[in-house]
Motif scaffolding. Structure first.
Motif, PDB file in Angstrom:
ATOM      1  N   SER A 185       0.834  -1.202   0.000  1.00 44.62           N
ATOM      2  CA  SER A 185       0.000   0.000   0.000  1.00 44.62           C
ATOM      3  C   SER A 185       0.868   1.251   0.000  1.00 44.62           C
ATOM      4  N   ILE A 186       2.078   1.127   0.561  1.00 49.10           N
ATOM      5  CA  ILE A 186       3.017   2.247   0.622  1.00 49.10           C
ATOM      6  C   ILE A 186       4.369   1.748   0.118  1.00 49.10           C
ATOM      7  N   LEU A 187       4.894   2.369  -0.922  1.00 48.09           N
ATOM      8  CA  LEU A 187       6.176   1.975  -1.499  1.00 48.09           C
ATOM      9  C   LEU A 187       7.138   3.155  -1.474  1.00 48.09           C
ATOM     10  N   GLN A 188       8.302   2.935  -0.911  1.00 49.05           N
ATOM     11  CA  GLN A 188       9.338   3.965  -0.977  1.00 49.05           C
ATOM     12  C   GLN A 188      10.035   3.837  -2.320  1.00 49.05           C
ATOM     13  N   ILE A 189       9.978   4.891  -3.139  1.00 50.14           N
ATOM     14  CA  ILE A 189      10.540   4.800  -4.489  1.00 50.14           C
ATOM     15  C   ILE A 189      11.807   5.631  -4.658  1.00 50.14           C
ATOM     16  N   ALA A 190      12.103   6.525  -3.714  1.00 52.66           N
ATOM     17  CA  ALA A 190      13.324   7.334  -3.821  1.00 52.66           C
ATOM     18  C   ALA A 190      13.630   7.968  -2.483  1.00 52.66           C
ATOM     19  N   LEU A 235      16.572  11.086  -0.894  1.00 58.70           N
ATOM     20  CA  LEU A 235      17.529  12.111  -1.308  1.00 58.70           C
ATOM     21  C   LEU A 235      18.985  11.654  -1.238  1.00 58.70           C
ATOM     22  N   PRO A 236      19.445  10.983  -0.166  1.00 57.44           N
ATOM     23  CA  PRO A 236      20.849  10.558  -0.146  1.00 57.44           C
ATOM     24  C   PRO A 236      21.228   9.665  -1.318  1.00 57.44           C
ATOM     25  N   ASP A 237      20.345   8.731  -1.704  1.00 57.84           N
ATOM     26  CA  ASP A 237      20.649   7.853  -2.834  1.00 57.84           C
ATOM     27  C   ASP A 237      20.635   8.612  -4.151  1.00 57.84           C
ATOM     28  N   LEU A 238      19.746   9.610  -4.271  1.00 51.52           N
ATOM     29  CA  LEU A 238      19.720  10.410  -5.491  1.00 51.52           C
ATOM     30  C   LEU A 238      21.021  11.190  -5.655  1.00 51.52           C
ATOM     31  N   TYR A 239      21.581  11.674  -4.541  1.00 49.31           N
ATOM     32  CA  TYR A 239      22.874  12.362  -4.625  1.00 49.31           C
ATOM     33  C   TYR A 239      23.961  11.432  -5.137  1.00 49.31           C
ATOM     34  N   LYS A 240      23.889  10.163  -4.739  1.00 46.06           N
ATOM     35  CA  LYS A 240      24.882   9.193  -5.210  1.00 46.06           C
ATOM     36  C   LYS A 240      24.765   9.000  -6.714  1.00 46.06           C
TER      37      LYS A 240
END
Length: 492
Positions: free
Chosen positions: A475-480, A482-487
């Motif tokens: 029902s709830i999915l973490q898709i992104a 910020l720390p990983d996006l910086y990588k």
């Protein structure tokens, strides 16, 4: 004999890189060699290169081949990151020089530069083909385990009030949104066009509604409340108190905090929406969340609902016939004539009229017409196309024999009718496509998006007690985050 696949499976990191391996098969008859192996794609990298080389089934090393293959990956991997490579090469024994190293671990072979260039080109071709598309794996929010919100990420208001000795917040951990912000359009509800308003029977409120307030106070937790009531009568029924307790016991505290301090991002479609909490972005199922929300509203405001009065009373007999004509009703000839079943539904619900009116704000007149529905949420009207099935299921699916089971199933059926379904506006979208909205009118798309953002998600913030199952059933999915996006950006 040890095979390449068994080498990968028996290695300590085999289970980690298994999904990222590419199989390499290459043969060059002019140079009299063949090659088979496994290499990682552009999705995987490590700080130290792992290079396993077998020549004629003997574990050896070739520094020139290692450097050549590592240089291929420099165009795909971040700086100072390396691949995993396993190769098994078959070369004529007379073309191999094993007297390079005292332990005979490092070897040279005839036509070495040409063979290395040929292998290098084969692997580069394989990487180019694999890079045309990538597979992304999603999972429910920490399935089978409690949802862990990063305790280091604090609300922006708390960081402002911290002392001078507080640690510096780096850019990749900085929260740039405030869950307390509100837009001006939250106070101006879009008005449906006259054509869409006449499409279904529109219920009206018997009370005047006020704009919904959005509270983010973490000290007090609001109980769900329906509509505007002058006086709220207390509920003393043991069955209802038991159902309320079950909802509170099954609440996931971290998910509750997430919704309490979330920031709405936008609607993906009529079933899914995006929201942000701290530095993480989540994809949430609006349909499942609204289903649970309306069930909890029914439970916690039992007997104190507002009233939605239909502009014209709806004959229960006609609604039952409409429902029986639908495939989802499951009607068969063995069930008897539809007219008899429809009349039975009318008589049955009329016999429950006193309880329906007192507990659920559903009024049925003497002629068997449904006059009112419960008002569960300000600025929200259920899709009237689902009313026939709702009436049918009240008579057939609710357990009227046991008190607690009766209230539980009744609230479940009501939440199924009220929840925000993807199919609710398909006909509206097809009819309004290609037509321009007149002055003072807005499109149906804007109307339902306003409802999702300013009505449903405001209610999620204030009233929803997310059950623990929401952390496990997608029902709830973490898709992104910020720390990983910086990588990822560091690769550019």
């Amino acid at each position: 004999m040890t095979t390449g696949k068994s080498i990968v499976e028996q290695s300590g990191i085999g289970t980690i890189i298994g999904m990222e391996l590419l199989e390499v098969e290459h043969e060059d008859k002019k140079l009299s060699f063949s090659c088979h192996g496994y290499v990682t794609n552009a999705n995987y990298s490590m700080k130290k290169c792992i290079f396993l080389l077998f020549i004629n089934h003997r574990l050896v090393d070739s520094s020139s081949l290692r450097k050549a293959l590592d240089s291929v990956y420099q165009a795909y991997l971040p700086k100072n990151m390396h691949p995993f490579i396993y190769l098994s090469i078959e070369i004529a024994p007379q073309n191999i020089d094993v007297n390079v190293h005292p332990t005979k671990h490092e070897v040279h072979f005839l036509h070495e530069d040409a063979i290395i260039s040929s292998i290098q080109a084969a692997i580069e071709t394989k990487l180019l083909g694999a890079n045309s598309s990538r597979t992304y794996y999603t999972q429910a929010l920490l399935p089978g385990a409690p949802v862990s919100l990063d305790s280091k990420e604090e609300d922006p208001s708390s960081s402002k009030s911290s002392g001078t000795g507080a640690e510096k917040t780096y850019a990749h951990h900085m929260v740039r949104t405030d869950s307390r912000e509100q837009k001006l359009d939250a106070f101006v509800k879009p008005v449906q066009s006259s054509s869409s308003a006449d499409r279904t029977t529109q219920p009206i409120r018997s009370d005047s509604a006020q704009p919904m307030e959005t509270s983010t106070s973490d000290q007090t937790m609001q109980m769900p409340s329906c509509g505007v009531q002058q006086k709220k009568r207390p509920v003393k029924l043991t069955s209802i108190l038991s159902l309320q307790e079950e909802v509170q016991e099954s609440m996931h505290k971290n998910l509750r905090e997430m919704f309490q301090f979330h920031k709405f991002v936008g609607c993906v479609n009529k079933e899914f929406s995006l929201m942000q909490h701290q530095t993480k972005l989540y994809l949430v199922n609006t349909t499942k969340l609204s289903h649970e929300l309306f069930y909890q509203l029914m439970i916690f405001d039992f007997g104190n609902y507002g009233i939605l009065r239909l502009s014209e009373p709806a004959p229960i007999y006609d609604l039952a016939l409409l429902a029986l004509d639908l495939e989802e009703s499951g009607w068969t000839k063995a069930d008897g004539p539809k007219t008899d079943l429809a009349q039975y539904i009318v008589d049955f619900l009329k016999s429950k009229e006193e309880m329906l009116s007192d507990y659920f704000s559903m009024e049925i007149d003497e002629d068997g017409n449904l006059c009112t529905l419960p008002l569960l949420l300000d600025h929200y009207i259920p899709n009237m196309e689902g009313l026939p099935m709702f009436v049918l299921r009240l008579a057939t699916e609710v357990n009227w024999d046991k008190e607690k089971e009766c209230f539980h199933t009744f609230c479940k059926e009501t939440s199924e009718f009220y929840c925000f379904k993807p199919s609710m506006f398909q006909d509206l979208q097809s009819e309004t496509k290609g037509s321009k909205a007149q002055d003072g009118e807005v499109s149906e798309e804007k109307t339902w998006k306003w409802t999702v953002e300013h009505t449903l998600f405001s209610a999620f913030r204030n009233f929803l007690f997310p059950p623990k199952t929401f952390a496990e059933d997608s029902s709830i999915l973490q898709i992104a985050n910020l720390p990983d996006l910086y990588k990822v950006f560091e690769r550019c």
